[in-house]
Write a protein that holds these residues in place. Structure first.
Motif, PDB file in Angstrom:
ATOM      1  N   ARG A   1     -34.669  25.920  53.894  1.00 34.08           N
ATOM      2  CA  ARG A   1     -33.389  25.191  53.879  1.00 34.08           C
ATOM      3  C   ARG A   1     -32.086  25.875  53.747  1.00 34.08           C
ATOM      4  O   ARG A   1     -31.301  25.499  54.457  1.00 34.08           O
ATOM      5  N   THR A   2     -31.849  26.752  52.991  1.00 33.54           N
ATOM      6  CA  THR A   2     -30.636  27.750  52.850  1.00 33.54           C
ATOM      7  C   THR A   2     -30.470  28.350  54.126  1.00 33.54           C
ATOM      8  O   THR A   2     -28.949  28.540  54.544  1.00 33.54           O
ATOM      9  N   VAL A   3     -31.155  29.154  54.730  1.00 31.83           N
ATOM     10  CA  VAL A   3     -31.131  29.624  55.878  1.00 31.83           C
ATOM     11  C   VAL A   3     -30.732  28.782  56.998  1.00 31.83           C
ATOM     12  O   VAL A   3     -29.798  29.151  57.936  1.00 31.83           O
ATOM     13  N   GLU A   4     -31.307  27.796  57.117  1.00 39.16           N
ATOM     14  CA  GLU A   4     -30.820  26.791  58.044  1.00 39.16           C
ATOM     15  C   GLU A   4     -29.406  26.228  57.986  1.00 39.16           C
ATOM     16  O   GLU A   4     -28.793  26.105  58.860  1.00 39.16           O
ATOM     17  N   ILE A   5     -29.048  26.162  56.582  1.00 40.01           N
ATOM     18  CA  ILE A   5     -27.615  25.602  56.450  1.00 40.01           C
ATOM     19  C   ILE A   5     -26.848  26.837  56.857  1.00 40.01           C
ATOM     20  O   ILE A   5     -25.897  26.531  57.439  1.00 40.01           O
TER      21      ILE A   5
ATOM     22  N   SER B   1     -27.357  28.481  43.081  1.00 41.90           N
ATOM     23  CA  SER B   1     -28.412  28.978  43.996  1.00 41.90           C
ATOM     24  C   SER B   1     -27.696  29.250  45.147  1.00 41.90           C
ATOM     25  O   SER B   1     -26.337  29.270  45.297  1.00 41.90           O
ATOM     26  N   PHE B   2     -28.315  30.246  46.091  1.00 45.27           N
ATOM     27  CA  PHE B   2     -27.859  30.438  46.942  1.00 45.27           C
ATOM     28  C   PHE B   2     -27.126  29.309  48.178  1.00 45.27           C
ATOM     29  O   PHE B   2     -26.157  29.374  48.706  1.00 45.27           O
ATOM     30  N   ARG B   3     -28.008  28.215  47.863  1.00 44.38           N
ATOM     31  CA  ARG B   3     -27.551  27.093  48.746  1.00 44.38           C
ATOM     32  C   ARG B   3     -26.169  26.602  48.294  1.00 44.38           C
ATOM     33  O   ARG B   3     -25.295  26.307  49.142  1.00 44.38           O
TER      34      ARG B   3
ATOM     35  N   GLU C   1     -33.074  39.226  46.255  1.00 48.51           N
ATOM     36  CA  GLU C   1     -33.970  38.292  47.146  1.00 48.51           C
ATOM     37  C   GLU C   1     -35.254  38.175  46.144  1.00 48.51           C
ATOM     38  O   GLU C   1     -35.684  37.121  46.979  1.00 48.51           O
ATOM     39  N   VAL C   2     -35.556  38.794  45.540  1.00 46.01           N
ATOM     40  CA  VAL C   2     -36.902  38.889  44.886  1.00 46.01           C
ATOM     41  C   VAL C   2     -36.773  38.109  43.578  1.00 46.01           C
ATOM     42  O   VAL C   2     -37.680  37.989  42.831  1.00 46.01           O
ATOM     43  N   SER C   3     -35.494  37.986  42.901  1.00 47.36           N
ATOM     44  CA  SER C   3     -35.519  37.619  41.534  1.00 47.36           C
ATOM     45  C   SER C   3     -35.312  36.151  41.480  1.00 47.36           C
ATOM     46  O   SER C   3     -34.696  35.532  42.315  1.00 47.36           O
TER      47      SER C   3
ATOM     48  N   GLU D   1     -24.511  38.513  45.303  1.00 47.73           N
ATOM     49  CA  GLU D   1     -24.450  36.904  45.162  1.00 47.73           C
ATOM     50  C   GLU D   1     -23.390  36.402  45.958  1.00 47.73           C
ATOM     51  O   GLU D   1     -23.309  35.235  46.517  1.00 47.73           O
ATOM     52  N   LEU D   2     -22.228  37.249  46.339  1.00 41.52           N
ATOM     53  CA  LEU D   2     -21.152  36.606  46.874  1.00 41.52           C
ATOM     54  C   LEU D   2     -21.622  36.448  48.631  1.00 41.52           C
ATOM     55  O   LEU D   2     -20.925  35.445  49.171  1.00 41.52           O
TER      56      LEU D   2
END
Length: 539
Positions: free
Chosen positions: A294-298, A511-513, A192-194, A441-442
């Motif tokens: 944006r990612t958290v909302e998705i 990316s996480f998204r 999360e910080v990388s 990452e998964l």
């Protein structure tokens, strides 16, 4: 309405359709006046993809430094987890706690206590890691880490002063409680910080920390294994009191994960942390926060809650099972044999001093191979490197088992030892480090701590039968299979290889998204790498 878990002012979406569309939708304004737009989020994500490894290192030095520091929590778990196996091979420990078998075997810890002591910390870790997922959600990574370090300092008293095997078992059980905290926090915080370009490299540093802990433990045990008093095994426990305080001070100074702050709705604080961690050229800290929001909302639009139950709903079910699968596989690919290399060599006829020296040397080589893994993973990706590592391990197990079936000679013992060492080195080069990159990452962002906790808990749970098999297959007073036990792991490892080929996706460079969308669409594992995701896609 807001998709953020917070007790502050809700973030209201302007678009009445509820869809993230076009480049002008304003996400909202938090109670500190931080404006977030879709255009900003897209700009930040594009900058992530364009940033090279070297550029990321130069632009995010503090991000790299804090990721390395927090991952060092794992050194404590690695030290203590490896110590239990090393004590079974220590003459002084066996003489004080074991029973006399015969002239050749001397004193041995009964197989049932070998198994129990090996499971003790695992049992404690199993329950604490589930608890850690809840604590991190409320308190954050920093405060939870400090709690774990304080518990560790108290728990060491148990095995240090243990007068009998039952008390030693109880002490190791208590030591397992902070272990669960450390292994849950390390990979989650690092991911999360990388920055995207360094995410895989910094998460495999956790495996390097494992080897550092093993190396320190092996060096201390090698230095005390010739002592005849109880201090031979007490000194290694005494050494564990040296690291919690300096590591704890550094972690207290570390920034909280900006993703955790965004999930809690603390957007202004998240922006301040982003400034500390560094941002890519051409984007602002608010752009990065917009990308996170944006990612958290998705993710929240796909599944409303953030509890352990939500890990098994919708697309998160597949992600959770994959994380659990990858960690469970570590128990069934022969590393149980390689992890007991010192004890194995003693039972194969090597002198105790030689066995401990070879064990120390093996861990030293493993530590070096992690660095090489960073370059290999950047080029080949996670899936390919993991599969090649598994295939190579299966070949080593087959050769080891075949050699064990011929009449025993000094040459055959050396061949067995060499191939087990090669397996251990291979673990440090491929499957070991890649595992930590994958579990980080998964999982989805909002369920990361819980998903990592479940993955590691699965490792502990499914490690119970492998620990039993490992203890009984090598113990001369039990099954006494020695290197023939390689055939057991050859069978289980073959199943692991097939499952990995069928189900493990390639997540390199995503990316996480993008990962959220690929899992939500149900893209097959072997098509992950080639499936495109547009900048404006949200489902």
């Amino acid at each position: 309405m807001s998709y953020i878990d917070n007790n502050e002012k809700d973030i209201q979406a302007i678009d009445p359709s509820g869809q993230i569309h076009g480049v002008i939708r304003q996400y909202g304004v938090d109670d500190h006046g931080v404006e977030l737009k879709l255009r900003d989020a897209i700009t930040a994500e594009r900058a992530d993809h364009e940033e090279t490894v070297w550029q990321a290192v130069k632009r995010h030095p503090t991000s790299v430094a804090w990721s390395l520091v927090v991952s060092m929590l794992v050194i404590g778990e690695a030290f203590d987890s490896d110590l239990t196996g090393g004590l079974n091979a220590m003459p002084a420990f066996r003489r004080h706690f074991g029973k006399y078998v015969d002239e050749k075997s001397g004193y041995q810890i009964p197989a049932k206590w070998q198994t129990a002591n090996g499971f003790a910390a695992t049992i404690g870790s199993f329950f604490s890691i589930i608890l850690c997922g809840q604590i991190v959600n409320r308190l954050g990574y920093r405060k939870t880490s400090i709690i774990g370090l304080v518990l560790m300092m108290g728990a060491i008293f148990g095995p240090f002063f243990a007068p009998s095997l039952p008390i030693f078992f109880l002490g190791e059980l208590l030591c397992g409680i902070p272990w669960g905290f450390f292994i849950c926090i390390g990979p989650a915080y690092a991911s999360e910080v990388s920055p995207l370009a360094l995410r895989g490299l910094l998460t495999i540093w956790i495996q390097a920390c494992w080897f550092i802990g093993h190396f320190i433990e092996s060096g201390i045990v090698y230095g005390t294994q010739s002592m005849e008093s109880r201090w031979a095994y007490r000194i290694p426990f005494l050494a564990q009191w040296c690291w919690p305080i300096p590591v704890g001070i550094l972690i207290w100074m570390a920034p909280e994960s900006p993703w955790w702050l965004v999930r809690r709705g603390k957007l202004a604080e998240a922006e301040k942390v982003v400034i500390r961690l560094g941002v890519a050229e051409g984007i602002s800290p608010s752009d990065r926060v917009a990308e996170m929001l944006r990612t958290v909302e998705i993710e929240r639009s796909q599944t409303e809650g953030a509890s352990y139950i939500d890990c098994f709903k919708g697309s998160d079910l597949r992600r959770t099972l994959l994380g659990c699968m990858i960690f469970i596989f570590q128990n069934y690919t022969g590393y149980t044999l390689a992890g007991n290399i010192v004890y194995f060599m003693e039972q194969a006829g090597f002198p105790s001093s030689s066995a401990f020296a070879m064990g120390l040397g093996t861990v030293g080589i493993q530590l070096c191979t992690v660095t090489l893994c960073a370059f290999l993973m950047a080029y080949f990706g996670r899936r390919t490197l993991y599969l090649w590592g598994l295939g190579f391990t299966l070949c080593c197990l087959l050769i080891t088992g075949i050699v064990a079936c011929v009449p025993e000679t000094p040459a055959s013992r050396w061949i067995e030892a060499v191939f087990i060492i090669i397996m251990a080195v291979q673990y440090g080069l491929t499957t070991g480090p890649v595992t930590y990159a994958l579990i980080a990452e998964l999982s989805s962002v909002r369920l990361r701590a819980k998903s990592v906790a479940l993955s590691r808990a699965s490792y502990y749970l499914f490690g119970l039968p492998t620990g039993f098999i490992g203890s009984y297959s090598l113990n001369p007073a039990a099954w006494n299979l020695k290197a023939k036990s390689a055939f057991i792991w050859l069978g289980t490892g073959s199943i692991v290889f097939i499952c990995t080929f069928l189900f493990l996706p390639e997540v390199k460079g995503r990316s996480f998204r993008e990962l959220d969308i690929l899992f939500h669409r149900g893209v097959p594992a072997r098509k992950f790498q080639t499936t495109s995701v547009d900048d404006e896609d949200d489902q």
